[in-house]
Scaffold this motif. Structure first.
Motif, PDB file in Angstrom:
ATOM      1  N   LYS A  28       0.797  -1.284  -0.308  1.00  0.00           N
ATOM      2  CA  LYS A  28       0.048   0.057  -0.089  1.00  0.00           C
ATOM      3  C   LYS A  28       0.834   1.349  -0.031  1.00  0.00           C
ATOM      4  CE  LYS A  28      -4.202  -1.742   2.037  1.00  0.00           C
ATOM      5  NZ  LYS A  28      -5.186  -1.751   3.247  1.00  0.00           N
ATOM      6  N   GLU A  29       0.628   2.300  -0.897  1.00  0.00           N
ATOM      7  CA  GLU A  29       1.281   3.524  -0.943  1.00  0.00           C
ATOM      8  C   GLU A  29       0.273   4.452  -0.655  1.00  0.00           C
ATOM      9  OE1 GLU A  29       4.283   4.043  -1.361  1.00  0.00           O
ATOM     10  OE2 GLU A  29       5.228   1.931  -1.827  1.00  0.00           O
ATOM     11  N   TYR A  30       0.688   5.715   0.105  1.00  0.00           N
ATOM     12  CA  TYR A  30      -0.248   6.849   0.001  1.00  0.00           C
ATOM     13  C   TYR A  30      -0.074   7.798  -0.857  1.00  0.00           C
ATOM     14  CZ  TYR A  30      -3.060  10.274   2.799  1.00  0.00           C
ATOM     15  OH  TYR A  30      -3.975  11.372   2.964  1.00  0.00           O
ATOM     16  N   THR A  31      -0.793   7.964  -1.841  1.00  0.00           N
ATOM     17  CA  THR A  31      -0.532   8.906  -2.774  1.00  0.00           C
ATOM     18  C   THR A  31      -1.960   9.793  -3.212  1.00  0.00           C
ATOM     19  OG1 THR A  31      -1.128   7.333  -4.674  1.00  0.00           O
ATOM     20  CG2 THR A  31       1.069   7.696  -4.034  1.00  0.00           C
ATOM     21  N   ASN A  32      -1.710  11.056  -3.507  1.00  0.00           N
ATOM     22  CA  ASN A  32      -2.964  11.903  -3.766  1.00  0.00           C
ATOM     23  C   ASN A  32      -3.906  11.846  -2.686  1.00  0.00           C
ATOM     24  OD1 ASN A  32      -1.858  12.584  -6.293  1.00  0.00           O
ATOM     25  ND2 ASN A  32      -2.614  10.845  -7.290  1.00  0.00           N
ATOM     26  N   GLY A  33      -3.279  11.930  -1.277  1.00  0.00           N
ATOM     27  CA  GLY A  33      -4.534  11.934  -0.335  1.00  0.00           C
ATOM     28  C   GLY A  33      -5.057  10.525   0.080  1.00  0.00           C
ATOM     29  N   GLN A  34      -4.897   9.350  -0.672  1.00  0.00           N
ATOM     30  CA  GLN A  34      -5.397   8.168  -0.314  1.00  0.00           C
ATOM     31  C   GLN A  34      -4.390   7.095  -0.437  1.00  0.00           C
ATOM     32  OE1 GLN A  34      -8.724   7.575  -2.867  1.00  0.00           O
ATOM     33  NE2 GLN A  34      -7.308   7.748  -4.901  1.00  0.00           N
ATOM     34  N   TRP A  35      -4.957   5.798   0.141  1.00  0.00           N
ATOM     35  CA  TRP A  35      -4.030   4.716   0.324  1.00  0.00           C
ATOM     36  C   TRP A  35      -4.489   3.816  -1.083  1.00  0.00           C
ATOM     37  CZ3 TRP A  35      -0.064   3.827   2.901  1.00  0.00           C
ATOM     38  CH2 TRP A  35       0.190   4.535   4.397  1.00  0.00           C
ATOM     39  N   THR A  36      -3.554   3.350  -2.015  1.00  0.00           N
ATOM     40  CA  THR A  36      -3.790   2.436  -2.930  1.00  0.00           C
ATOM     41  C   THR A  36      -2.912   1.305  -2.875  1.00  0.00           C
ATOM     42  OG1 THR A  36      -2.131   3.942  -4.444  1.00  0.00           O
ATOM     43  CG2 THR A  36      -4.371   4.465  -4.461  1.00  0.00           C
ATOM     44  N   THR A  37      -3.567   0.247  -3.308  1.00  0.00           N
ATOM     45  CA  THR A  37      -2.618  -1.073  -3.310  1.00  0.00           C
ATOM     46  C   THR A  37      -2.197  -1.140  -4.662  1.00  0.00           C
ATOM     47  OG1 THR A  37      -4.345  -2.101  -1.868  1.00  0.00           O
ATOM     48  CG2 THR A  37      -2.879  -3.639  -3.152  1.00  0.00           C
ATOM     49  N   ILE A  38      -0.680  -1.403  -4.754  1.00  0.00           N
ATOM     50  CA  ILE A  38       0.093  -1.640  -5.826  1.00  0.00           C
ATOM     51  C   ILE A  38       0.843  -2.652  -5.714  1.00  0.00           C
ATOM     52  CG2 ILE A  38       0.146   0.946  -6.312  1.00  0.00           C
ATOM     53  CD1 ILE A  38       3.124   1.046  -5.274  1.00  0.00           C
ATOM     54  N   ASN A  39       1.424  -3.234  -6.714  1.00  0.00           N
ATOM     55  CA  ASN A  39       2.478  -4.174  -7.006  1.00  0.00           C
ATOM     56  C   ASN A  39       4.188  -3.530  -6.954  1.00  0.00           C
ATOM     57  OD1 ASN A  39       0.677  -6.479  -7.181  1.00  0.00           O
ATOM     58  ND2 ASN A  39       0.530  -6.156  -9.176  1.00  0.00           N
ATOM     59  N   GLY A  40       4.680  -4.094  -5.807  1.00  0.00           N
ATOM     60  CA  GLY A  40       6.219  -3.622  -5.616  1.00  0.00           C
ATOM     61  C   GLY A  40       7.090  -4.798  -5.613  1.00  0.00           C
ATOM     62  N   ARG A  41       8.347  -4.446  -6.082  1.00  0.00           N
ATOM     63  CA  ARG A  41       9.454  -5.449  -6.330  1.00  0.00           C
ATOM     64  C   ARG A  41      10.334  -5.104  -5.049  1.00  0.00           C
ATOM     65  NH1 ARG A  41      11.302  -9.095  -9.836  1.00  0.00           N
ATOM     66  NH2 ARG A  41       9.917  -8.351 -11.430  1.00  0.00           N
ATOM     67  N   PHE A  42      10.462  -6.127  -4.146  1.00  0.00           N
ATOM     68  CA  PHE A  42      11.107  -6.009  -2.887  1.00  0.00           C
ATOM     69  C   PHE A  42      12.470  -6.964  -2.831  1.00  0.00           C
ATOM     70  CE2 PHE A  42       6.806  -4.702  -2.129  1.00  0.00           C
ATOM     71  CZ  PHE A  42       6.981  -3.679  -1.441  1.00  0.00           C
ATOM     72  N   ARG A  43      13.316  -6.458  -2.240  1.00  0.00           N
ATOM     73  CA  ARG A  43      14.378  -7.217  -1.820  1.00  0.00           C
ATOM     74  C   ARG A  43      14.294  -8.428  -1.382  1.00  0.00           C
ATOM     75  NH1 ARG A  43      19.763  -5.270  -2.101  1.00  0.00           N
ATOM     76  NH2 ARG A  43      20.251  -7.457  -1.535  1.00  0.00           N
ATOM     77  N   VAL A  44      14.899  -9.517  -1.359  1.00  0.00           N
ATOM     78  CA  VAL A  44      14.990 -10.741  -0.758  1.00  0.00           C
ATOM     79  C   VAL A  44      16.394 -11.045  -0.248  1.00  0.00           C
ATOM     80  CG1 VAL A  44      14.707 -13.447  -0.934  1.00  0.00           C
ATOM     81  CG2 VAL A  44      13.167 -11.952  -2.207  1.00  0.00           C
ATOM     82  N   TYR A  45      16.440 -11.511   1.256  1.00  0.00           N
ATOM     83  CA  TYR A  45      17.794 -11.559   2.127  1.00  0.00           C
ATOM     84  C   TYR A  45      18.014 -12.956   2.429  1.00  0.00           C
ATOM     85  CZ  TYR A  45      17.470  -6.492   1.751  1.00  0.00           C
ATOM     86  OH  TYR A  45      17.499  -5.001   1.134  1.00  0.00           O
ATOM     87  N   SER A  46      18.834 -13.019   2.817  1.00  0.00           N
ATOM     88  CA  SER A  46      19.419 -14.592   3.309  1.00  0.00           C
ATOM     89  C   SER A  46      19.042 -14.585   4.778  1.00  0.00           C
ATOM     90  CB  SER A  46      20.881 -14.844   3.210  1.00  0.00           C
ATOM     91  OG  SER A  46      21.551 -13.914   3.864  1.00  0.00           O
ATOM     92  N   ASP A  47      19.158 -13.618   5.524  1.00  0.00           N
ATOM     93  CA  ASP A  47      18.626 -13.660   6.918  1.00  0.00           C
ATOM     94  C   ASP A  47      18.339 -12.010   7.334  1.00  0.00           C
ATOM     95  OD1 ASP A  47      21.141 -12.020   7.503  1.00  0.00           O
ATOM     96  OD2 ASP A  47      22.015 -14.022   8.175  1.00  0.00           O
ATOM     97  N   PHE A  48      17.867 -11.849   8.470  1.00  0.00           N
ATOM     98  CA  PHE A  48      17.674 -10.472   8.880  1.00  0.00           C
ATOM     99  C   PHE A  48      18.628  -9.587   9.182  1.00  0.00           C
ATOM    100  CE2 PHE A  48      18.636 -12.214  12.948  1.00  0.00           C
ATOM    101  CZ  PHE A  48      19.188 -11.374  13.894  1.00  0.00           C
ATOM    102  N   ARG A  49      19.811 -10.074   9.323  1.00  0.00           N
ATOM    103  CA  ARG A  49      21.146  -9.193   9.453  1.00  0.00           C
ATOM    104  C   ARG A  49      21.228  -8.567   8.347  1.00  0.00           C
ATOM    105  NH1 ARG A  49      21.868 -13.763  12.451  1.00  0.00           N
ATOM    106  NH2 ARG A  49      22.278 -13.507  14.741  1.00  0.00           N
ATOM    107  N   GLU A  50      21.410  -9.324   7.171  1.00  0.00           N
ATOM    108  CA  GLU A  50      21.591  -8.670   5.693  1.00  0.00           C
ATOM    109  C   GLU A  50      20.493  -7.516   5.609  1.00  0.00           C
ATOM    110  OE1 GLU A  50      22.234 -10.319   1.108  1.00  0.00           O
ATOM    111  OE2 GLU A  50      21.410 -11.408   2.724  1.00  0.00           O
ATOM    112  N   SER A  51      19.410  -7.789   5.811  1.00  0.00           N
ATOM    113  CA  SER A  51      18.341  -6.813   5.675  1.00  0.00           C
ATOM    114  C   SER A  51      18.542  -5.454   6.485  1.00  0.00           C
ATOM    115  CB  SER A  51      17.031  -7.344   6.256  1.00  0.00           C
ATOM    116  OG  SER A  51      15.935  -6.355   6.191  1.00  0.00           O
ATOM    117  N   MET A  52      19.065  -5.817   7.811  1.00  0.00           N
ATOM    118  CA  MET A  52      19.153  -4.513   8.799  1.00  0.00           C
ATOM    119  C   MET A  52      20.702  -3.772   8.134  1.00  0.00           C
ATOM    120  SD  MET A  52      18.597  -6.054  12.513  1.00  0.00           S
ATOM    121  CE  MET A  52      19.102  -4.749  13.290  1.00  0.00           C
ATOM    122  N   LYS A  53      21.356  -4.430   7.580  1.00  0.00           N
ATOM    123  CA  LYS A  53      22.544  -3.799   6.927  1.00  0.00           C
ATOM    124  C   LYS A  53      22.398  -3.098   5.756  1.00  0.00           C
ATOM    125  CE  LYS A  53      27.514  -4.179   6.253  1.00  0.00           C
ATOM    126  NZ  LYS A  53      28.917  -5.247   6.102  1.00  0.00           N
TER     127      LYS A  53
END
Length: 216
Positions: A126-151
């Motif tokens: 969900k992204e907030y654009t033009n004063g309202q929430w809309t559902t979109i498709n996003g491409r997100f990073r995949v990590y091997s563990d949470f530490r990699e994500s935090m770094k």
């Protein structure tokens, strides 16, 4: 025995039977009421106990989550200057305490996006654009563990984006979590208009400020 006497005796017998029957009915009614009262209050106590157990379980899970990410957040804070309270609070908010699909399946605790199909996953967001929430498709990073994500999150704040290396400069320059939370909003980390207040509320509620000691 006279007819009249037999009638009086029979009438007394009927009264005794009626009285006994009424007593039995009263006892049954009292028993039914007692069972109802006990069942009602027993059920209420059961519900109360169940709710208390659920609250305690959720609190324990949240404590465990903070204990898991806090040491690494402090290490990154000392190395790169990002306040650990901000890192932990963002991980909590963005990943829903590690329970979101993006976090639980792909170890992405911060909603960091990417472009390479080899290390990303397309998910709805969900992204907030033009004063309202809309559902979109996003491409997100995949990590091997949470530490990699935090770094990767810390490096994003330090190095900025490909189009603006100084994008999160104000976040890095902030000396306390309130200024840093405001800077996250103004520097464009999230589209949510309530992002700053949510981050501050999480830090204060779970006393995450204590992890900032000695960082700046």
């Amino acid at each position: 025995m006279s007819q009249k006497r037999r009638y009086r005796t029979h009438r007394r017998y009927r009264r005794k039977r009626s009285k006994k029957k009424n007593n039995t009915t009263t006892i049954i009614l009292i028993a039914i009421v007692a069972v109802f009262v006990i069942s009602f209050f027993g059920y209420r106590r059961y519900v109360q106990y169940k709710n208390e157990a659920q609250v305690e379980m959720v609190q324990q899970e949240r404590n465990d989550f903070v204990k898991k990410v806090a040491p690494y957040a402090m290490g990154l804070g000392k190395q790169y200057g990002v306040l650990p309270s901000i890192t932990i609070a963002q991980a909590i908010l963005e990943s829903d305490w590690g329970n979101s699909t993006l976090a639980s399946k792909y170890n992405n605790y911060f909603g960091i996006k990417g472009e390479n199909p080899n290390n990303t996953k397309v998910l709805q967001t969900k992204e907030y654009t033009n004063g309202q929430w809309t559902t979109i498709n996003g491409r997100f990073r995949v990590y091997s563990d949470f530490r990699e994500s935090m770094k990767d999150h810390t490096k994003l704040l330090v190095d900025g984006t490909t189009w603006n290396p100084q994008q999160y400069k104000q976040v890095l320059q902030s000396k306390n979590y309130i200024d840093a939370a405001v800077a996250l909003q103004t520097d464009g980390y999230a589209t949510d208009p309530g992002y700053t207040s949510k981050i501050i509320r999480i830090i204060q509620k779970y006393n995450l400020k204590k992890y900032d000691e000695g960082i700046k």
